[in-house]
Design a protein around this motif. Structure first.
Motif, PDB file in Angstrom:
ATOM      1  N   LEU A 146     -39.862 -79.401 -63.358  1.00 32.95           N
ATOM      2  CA  LEU A 146     -41.157 -78.922 -62.870  1.00 32.95           C
ATOM      3  C   LEU A 146     -42.296 -79.850 -63.315  1.00 32.95           C
ATOM      4  O   LEU A 146     -43.138 -80.256 -62.497  1.00 32.95           O
ATOM      5  CB  LEU A 146     -41.380 -77.500 -63.411  1.00 32.95           C
ATOM      6  CG  LEU A 146     -42.721 -76.844 -63.140  1.00 32.95           C
ATOM      7  CD1 LEU A 146     -42.877 -76.538 -61.654  1.00 32.95           C
ATOM      8  CD2 LEU A 146     -42.861 -75.553 -63.944  1.00 32.95           C
ATOM      9  N   ARG A 149     -42.468 -83.266 -61.670  1.00 33.08           N
ATOM     10  CA  ARG A 149     -43.000 -83.215 -60.301  1.00 33.08           C
ATOM     11  C   ARG A 149     -44.505 -82.942 -60.310  1.00 33.08           C
ATOM     12  O   ARG A 149     -45.248 -83.574 -59.557  1.00 33.08           O
ATOM     13  CB  ARG A 149     -42.255 -82.142 -59.506  1.00 33.08           C
ATOM     14  CG  ARG A 149     -40.832 -82.582 -59.205  1.00 33.08           C
ATOM     15  CD  ARG A 149     -40.018 -81.478 -58.614  1.00 33.08           C
ATOM     16  NE  ARG A 149     -38.701 -81.941 -58.208  1.00 33.08           N
ATOM     17  CZ  ARG A 149     -37.720 -81.118 -57.845  1.00 33.08           C
ATOM     18  NH1 ARG A 149     -37.902 -79.811 -57.831  1.00 33.08           N
ATOM     19  NH2 ARG A 149     -36.551 -81.613 -57.477  1.00 33.08           N
ATOM     20  N   LEU A 150     -44.924 -81.998 -61.129  1.00 32.13           N
ATOM     21  CA  LEU A 150     -46.364 -81.689 -61.172  1.00 32.13           C
ATOM     22  C   LEU A 150     -47.187 -82.935 -61.490  1.00 32.13           C
ATOM     23  O   LEU A 150     -48.288 -83.111 -60.988  1.00 32.13           O
ATOM     24  CB  LEU A 150     -46.633 -80.607 -62.227  1.00 32.13           C
ATOM     25  CG  LEU A 150     -46.277 -79.159 -61.836  1.00 32.13           C
ATOM     26  CD1 LEU A 150     -46.334 -78.248 -63.063  1.00 32.13           C
ATOM     27  CD2 LEU A 150     -47.198 -78.633 -60.743  1.00 32.13           C
ATOM     28  N   VAL A 193     -38.030 -71.721 -57.955  1.00 31.74           N
ATOM     29  CA  VAL A 193     -38.820 -72.323 -56.864  1.00 31.74           C
ATOM     30  C   VAL A 193     -38.724 -73.853 -56.869  1.00 31.74           C
ATOM     31  O   VAL A 193     -38.407 -74.472 -55.857  1.00 31.74           O
ATOM     32  CB  VAL A 193     -40.300 -71.868 -56.961  1.00 31.74           C
ATOM     33  CG1 VAL A 193     -41.151 -72.587 -55.924  1.00 31.74           C
ATOM     34  CG2 VAL A 193     -40.403 -70.358 -56.772  1.00 31.74           C
ATOM     35  N   CYS A 194     -38.964 -74.454 -58.017  1.00 33.36           N
ATOM     36  CA  CYS A 194     -38.948 -75.920 -58.080  1.00 33.36           C
ATOM     37  C   CYS A 194     -37.493 -76.373 -58.290  1.00 33.36           C
ATOM     38  O   CYS A 194     -37.113 -76.894 -59.335  1.00 33.36           O
ATOM     39  CB  CYS A 194     -39.873 -76.402 -59.213  1.00 33.36           C
ATOM     40  SG  CYS A 194     -40.321 -78.127 -59.031  1.00 33.36           S
ATOM     41  N   PRO A 199     -36.852 -78.276 -53.491  1.00 31.86           N
ATOM     42  CA  PRO A 199     -37.906 -77.412 -54.038  1.00 31.86           C
ATOM     43  C   PRO A 199     -38.557 -76.593 -52.927  1.00 31.86           C
ATOM     44  O   PRO A 199     -38.747 -77.092 -51.809  1.00 31.86           O
ATOM     45  CB  PRO A 199     -38.895 -78.416 -54.648  1.00 31.86           C
ATOM     46  CG  PRO A 199     -38.597 -79.725 -54.005  1.00 31.86           C
ATOM     47  CD  PRO A 199     -37.147 -79.712 -53.639  1.00 31.86           C
ATOM     48  N   LEU A 200     -38.850 -75.337 -53.214  1.00 31.85           N
ATOM     49  CA  LEU A 200     -39.428 -74.435 -52.214  1.00 31.85           C
ATOM     50  C   LEU A 200     -40.956 -74.504 -52.299  1.00 31.85           C
ATOM     51  O   LEU A 200     -41.628 -73.546 -52.663  1.00 31.85           O
ATOM     52  CB  LEU A 200     -38.929 -73.004 -52.455  1.00 31.85           C
ATOM     53  CG  LEU A 200     -37.397 -72.857 -52.555  1.00 31.85           C
ATOM     54  CD1 LEU A 200     -37.011 -71.440 -52.949  1.00 31.85           C
ATOM     55  CD2 LEU A 200     -36.743 -73.259 -51.223  1.00 31.85           C
ATOM     56  N   CYS A 201     -41.485 -75.664 -51.942  1.00 35.01           N
ATOM     57  CA  CYS A 201     -42.920 -75.922 -52.162  1.00 35.01           C
ATOM     58  C   CYS A 201     -43.806 -74.937 -51.410  1.00 35.01           C
ATOM     59  O   CYS A 201     -44.887 -74.579 -51.899  1.00 35.01           O
ATOM     60  CB  CYS A 201     -43.254 -77.364 -51.788  1.00 35.01           C
ATOM     61  SG  CYS A 201     -42.320 -78.550 -52.771  1.00 35.01           S
ATOM     62  N   CYS A 204     -44.559 -72.079 -53.569  1.00 33.85           N
ATOM     63  CA  CYS A 204     -44.939 -72.404 -54.950  1.00 33.85           C
ATOM     64  C   CYS A 204     -46.379 -71.956 -55.240  1.00 33.85           C
ATOM     65  O   CYS A 204     -47.314 -72.354 -54.531  1.00 33.85           O
ATOM     66  CB  CYS A 204     -44.798 -73.905 -55.174  1.00 33.85           C
ATOM     67  SG  CYS A 204     -45.233 -74.379 -56.849  1.00 33.85           S
ATOM     68  N   ARG A 207     -48.858 -75.080 -55.994  1.00 33.07           N
ATOM     69  CA  ARG A 207     -48.667 -76.298 -55.204  1.00 33.07           C
ATOM     70  C   ARG A 207     -49.948 -77.135 -55.107  1.00 33.07           C
ATOM     71  O   ARG A 207     -49.900 -78.342 -54.975  1.00 33.07           O
ATOM     72  CB  ARG A 207     -48.093 -76.010 -53.815  1.00 33.07           C
ATOM     73  CG  ARG A 207     -48.915 -75.124 -52.942  1.00 33.07           C
ATOM     74  CD  ARG A 207     -48.148 -74.784 -51.664  1.00 33.07           C
ATOM     75  NE  ARG A 207     -48.863 -73.802 -50.883  1.00 33.07           N
ATOM     76  CZ  ARG A 207     -48.802 -72.487 -51.103  1.00 33.07           C
ATOM     77  NH1 ARG A 207     -48.023 -72.023 -52.068  1.00 33.07           N
ATOM     78  NH2 ARG A 207     -49.495 -71.643 -50.361  1.00 33.07           N
ATOM     79  N   CYS A 210     -49.957 -79.824 -57.673  1.00 32.26           N
ATOM     80  CA  CYS A 210     -48.765 -80.666 -57.780  1.00 32.26           C
ATOM     81  C   CYS A 210     -49.033 -82.072 -57.228  1.00 32.26           C
ATOM     82  O   CYS A 210     -49.471 -82.225 -56.084  1.00 32.26           O
ATOM     83  CB  CYS A 210     -47.614 -80.022 -57.025  1.00 32.26           C
ATOM     84  SG  CYS A 210     -46.078 -80.932 -57.190  1.00 32.26           S
ATOM     85  N   PRO A 215     -41.009 -84.837 -54.051  1.00 31.75           N
ATOM     86  CA  PRO A 215     -40.468 -84.066 -55.174  1.00 31.75           C
ATOM     87  C   PRO A 215     -38.943 -84.110 -55.280  1.00 31.75           C
ATOM     88  O   PRO A 215     -38.407 -84.105 -56.389  1.00 31.75           O
ATOM     89  CB  PRO A 215     -40.968 -82.647 -54.934  1.00 31.75           C
ATOM     90  CG  PRO A 215     -41.534 -82.619 -53.568  1.00 31.75           C
ATOM     91  CD  PRO A 215     -41.864 -84.012 -53.180  1.00 31.75           C
TER      92      PRO A 215
END
Ligand code: SF4
Length: 334
Positions: A146, A149-150, A193-194, A199-201, A204, A207, A210, A215
């Motif tokens: 996570l 990616r963030l 989620v991530c 990833p289920l952006c 999120c 998001r 992010c 990702p």
């Protein structure tokens, strides 16, 4: 641009967690012992696998005192099937250290917790935050993914530089108090989620904070270690409702396994099975073999097999072999 390091990030994160976080038994308690047990079990093992072990473990060893009193064989037996048995030995040693050095009470600060056997930086922070609600950073695999990616981190996260960046980010994200809720929410967002590959952006809650441009390609890691294949041979010797087993001194130390053979016999094995062990893929071949027991080996009555700690591959081998054997196979010196 929204700042990641502000309450504007934490608010939707926590709101999402309150709504979507799973109810897990170790989240429903503040008992430091129960939380410590869950953290040891969850290292390298998935939640669904841990759940039944966690409940059984707490029924059998309900507190530090009960675990500290237990002998190693009982501890390994209760852990049997979870793998990575060093965790069970460390948990046992930790219970004894808490009894002997801290009057049976787990210390509250992460620095002291990290002096306990098998407790690294992550576990110490997890216990301090989940059991004592302290604002301590934690970085497990879900949070690492996570955070990488963030922050669109392209440094490999299994390098010193990558790890440093992740811990710095986790520290900067902390609220002043309420570490339990914050860390639980980060972990859960990574877990639900991530996700690693997809990833289920769209779902999120953070998001807009992010920075990831692609990702699915993050986190970066150094090249993976190659899987090493190993062939190992063991004997199956059964007589008068007793089976010859060996107490292992190496892998699975203290557990009972089929006697090792230095070289594979020129014969068809009775059974062959594959299993993974760290970065190895092991083929276990079991032979009916004339055999002279040595000092690490004992004749074990079939009636007590269930009460002994056996690693899963050897228990599986016995479960397949015992029903199809006559009650006396080749042996010598029994
Ligand atoms: S927007 Fe996507 S990649 Fe970024 S943190 Fe959320 S789920 Fe992960």
């Amino acid at each position: 641009m929204f700042s990641l390091f502000s309450s504007r990030f934490r608010r939707p994160l926590v709101a999402w967690f309150r709504r979507h976080g799973r109810s897990l038994p170790w989240r429903e308690t503040a008992d430091p012992y129960a939380i410590l047990v869950s953290e040891f079990m969850l290292q390298q093992t998935q939640v669904a696998t841990v759940l039944p072990y966690y409940e059984r473990w707490l029924a059998r060893f309900p507190d530090f005192a009960a675990l500290a009193r237990a002998d190693e064989s009982a501890v390994l037996h209760a852990w049997q099937g979870l793998g990575y048995y060093a965790r069970a030995r460390n948990l046992h040693a930790t219970a004894r250290a808490v009894r002997e050095n801290f009057h049976g009470v787990l210390p509250r600060d992460a620095a002291t917790i990290s002096t306990l056997p098998g407790v690294g930086r992550y576990t110490a922070g997890a216990i301090a935050s989940f059991a004592f609600d302290q604002a301590e950073p934690i970085v497990d695999a879900n949070i690492a993914r996570l955070l990488s990616r963030l922050t669109n981190l392209h440094t490999a996260i299994d390098t010193a530089a990558g790890r440093d960046r992740l811990w710095q980010t986790a520290t900067a994200l902390l609220p002043r108090s309420g570490g339990r809720l914050h860390n639980s929410a980060l972990m859960e967002l990574g877990a639900l989620v991530c996700l690693p590959r997809r990833p289920l952006c769209a779902q999120c809650p953070v998001r807009q904070f992010c920075a990831a441009t692609n990702p699915a390609e993050l986190p970066r890691k150094k090249t993976r270690r190659h899987i090493v294949r190993l062939d190992e041979s063991h004997a199956f010797v059964l007589c008068r409702k007793r089976v010859l087993l060996e107490q292992s001194a190496a892998r699975w130390r203290g557990m009972w396994i089929l006697p090792r053979l230095e070289t594979a016999p020129r014969a068809q094995p009775l059974l062959r099975l594959d299993f993974p062990f760290t970065h190895h893929r092991i083929t276990l071949s079991v032979f009916a073999q004339p055999y002279s027991p040595n000092e690490r080996q004992s004749w074990i009555s079939l009636g007590v097999l269930d009460r002994l700690p056996l690693p899963s591959p050897h228990r599986r081998a016995l479960a397949q072999l015992l029903p199809r054997q006559k009650l006396c196979s080749t042996f010598s010196g029994a």
